[in-house]
Design a protein around this motif. Sequence first.
Motif: not given
Length: 213
Positions: A57-59, A179
Motif C-alpha cells: 500500500d503506497t499510501t 493498511s
Amino acid sequence: MIRKIVFAAIGVIIFFGCGKHENVMTLDELYVSKLQQERENKDWELTYDPYSPFNVDTTAVQQPLKYFEPTSEFIFKSKLYKNEKQDTVKILGTRGEQRRAVVEGYVLLNYKAQDHKLNIYKSFGPQGQSYHSIWFTDKTTGKETYPVGRYLDFELNPDPEFVYEIDFNRAYNPYCAYSDLFTCPIPTEDDYLDFEIRAGEKNFHSELSTEKK
C-alpha cells in the motif's frame, strides 16, 4: 511484611507481599533483550518484506511500532482445555467477509484471583495449512490499542498435559491495523477480557494522528 527471594542464576527477582493476591516479578535481562530483538526484527520485516503493508500500500506511512513496556503482569500459564465438540464458527473479517474457524479449546488466565477464559482458534491458510491463534479485545481496545483487537500466535503441543505460556508482551496488531487493503478476523464477544492488557503492541494510527496535530 515483604519477603524477597533472588534467583541469581536467571536474574529474576520475585516479591511476595503478605495479604496480596498476586506476585510482582522482574523480568530477567535475557528475556527483555530477546523481546526487543523480536520487535526490531518486525520493524525490519515491515520495511523490506515486499508483502509488507507498507510496500503493498503506497499510501501507508511507516514508522517504528509502539509498545507497552515489558512486564511480567501479563504472562500467564495454562493447559489447553480442548472442546469435546470442536465447533466450526463464522468469523467476520474487517472488510465484511465471512471466514470459518474451528474453536479448538480454551486457556484459563488467572488475573487478580479471577479466571478468564480465552478461546484458541484453528484457521486455515490459502493452501489449506492449519495454524492456531488467539484473538482478543480488552479494556485498552479502541483507546491505547488497535480498535479491532490484537492477536497472539499459538503453537499446539501434542501433549494434553502441556502447560502453555501465554505472553501478552508478544501481542501484536494484524496487517489490517496498518493498511485498509488488508483484512483480518474480528474477535467476537467471547474473546473479550474484562481488564486492561497493558502489554504488547499499541495502536499504530493513534500515534500517527497525535504526531500530525
